[in-house]
Design an enzyme around this catalytic site. Structure first.
Site, PDB file in Angstrom:
ATOM      1  N   GLU A   1      -7.392   4.524  12.805  1.00  0.00           N
ATOM      2  CA  GLU A   1      -6.244   4.234  13.659  1.00  0.00           C
ATOM      3  C   GLU A   1      -6.208   5.076  14.932  1.00  0.00           C
ATOM      4  O   GLU A   1      -5.563   4.702  15.907  1.00  0.00           O
ATOM      5  CB  GLU A   1      -4.940   4.484  12.884  1.00  0.00           C
ATOM      6  CG  GLU A   1      -4.839   3.737  11.571  1.00  0.00           C
ATOM      7  CD  GLU A   1      -3.595   4.135  10.787  1.00  0.00           C
ATOM      8  OE1 GLU A   1      -2.583   4.508  11.422  1.00  0.00           O
ATOM      9  OE2 GLU A   1      -3.636   4.098   9.543  1.00  0.00           O
TER      10      GLU A   1
ATOM     11  N   ASP B   1       0.843  -1.199   0.000  1.00  0.00           N
ATOM     12  CA  ASP B   1       0.000   0.000   0.000  1.00  0.00           C
ATOM     13  C   ASP B   1       0.872   1.241   0.000  1.00  0.00           C
ATOM     14  O   ASP B   1       1.975   1.250   0.566  1.00  0.00           O
ATOM     15  CB  ASP B   1      -0.970   0.002   1.181  1.00  0.00           C
ATOM     16  CG  ASP B   1      -0.303  -0.174   2.533  1.00  0.00           C
ATOM     17  OD1 ASP B   1      -0.044   0.839   3.208  1.00  0.00           O
ATOM     18  OD2 ASP B   1      -0.050  -1.322   2.929  1.00  0.00           O
TER      19      ASP B   1
END
Length: 283
Positions: free
Chosen positions: A179, A88
């Site tokens: 996150e 990613d």
């Protein structure tokens, strides 16, 4: 009495020394046992490293850290050579030479990529458009993700993603990256916002989004209410070697090196082979 007392002292001393030696040998044995277990567990990685030479320079890691990272990466990929491997990226990787992104160390084929598209209610990744097009040209299976900011309006964030991401047949479902914990709201309010984002995005693309998060974050805050969503879990634990059954993707390192990309890159294992991954794509 004095002579008897005198004779007892060296006997007691010998017993003390004997006991100390026994403890020393026991501790040494335990340490050697753990070392042996570690070497056996990562034997393929160590053997690989002994014959591996790299001309890449990653300034953020020391030589010893680089060595351990390479061992870890090889060991995990070696154990999952029957699964699809991907990576990613975002604007932080700068310009990418996509024509070189075919393998990790010429041993493991790269099949898919997740690309950051948006963040918060108004941020667009500076390189999303070029990365999105280039990854398609490179014939990688591609997916787009949104970095969720807990203290910003969830609907505005969903609209930001929808406005900038046009998913096509063969693309992976949209991804919600969560996150951080909120600073100005409760965990319950955060969950309401996440649910709103997920529902709006699912309604637009007509496919269930994937949730990305760290394993501990997901377990502590999301698992109870969001376990019905596909999971992309980040866990960099050196001793973990396999995905859980309910993980769709596992991001196992942030320290990989991929030809054509400057610096370090996250690498992910899909819980299945490439054909199975294609079945997860939009059709």
């Amino acid at each position: 009495m004095a002579s008897k007392s005198y004779r007892r002292k060296p006997i007691a001393k010998r017993k003390s020394n004997s006991k100390s030696k026994w403890i020393f040998y026991l501790i040494s044995f335990v340490l050697l046992l753990f070392l042996a277990i570690g070497i056996y567990k990562f034997r393929d990685g160590f053997l690989y490293y002994l014959g591996f030479k790299t001309d890449k320079n990653v300034e953020t890691l020391s030589k010893e850290e680089r060595k351990l990272a390479d061992i870890r990466i090889y060991e995990v990929l070696h154990k999952h050579d029957d699964k699809a491997i991907g990576f990613d990226v975002s604007e932080y990787q700068s310009e990418i030479d996509w024509e070189q992104t075919y393998h990790i160390d010429e041993s493991f084929e790269l099949s898919f990529v997740f690309i950051r598209a948006t963040a918060g209610k108004n941020k667009t990744d500076k390189r999303f458009k070029e990365n999105w097009k280039a990854s398609k040209d490179r014939e990688l299976i591609r997916g787009a993700y949104h970095y969720y900011r807990p203290n910003e309006n969830s609907i505005a964030q969903a609209e930001n993603f929808i406005k900038n991401v046009k998913l096509e047949k063969g693309d992976l479902p949209p991804v919600l990256d969560i996150e951080k914990l909120p600073k100005s709201q409760s965990i319950d309010s955060l969950k309401v916002g996440l649910r709103r984002w997920l529902k709006k995005v699912e309604k637009h693309y007509k496919v269930k989004p994937i949730i990305y998060s760290g394993e501990s974050y997901y377990t502590d805050f999301l698992k109870e209410e969001f376990s019905d969503y596909p999971l992309w879990i980040a866990n960099y634990n050196f001793w973990r070697n396999h995905l859980e059954d309910d993980w769709l993707f596992w991001q196992f390192t942030e320290k990989a090196q991929i030809q054509g990309i400057e610096g370090m890159v996250d690498v992910n294992v899909f819980n299945g082979n490439k054909n199975k991954l294609l079945l997860k794509c939009i059709r």
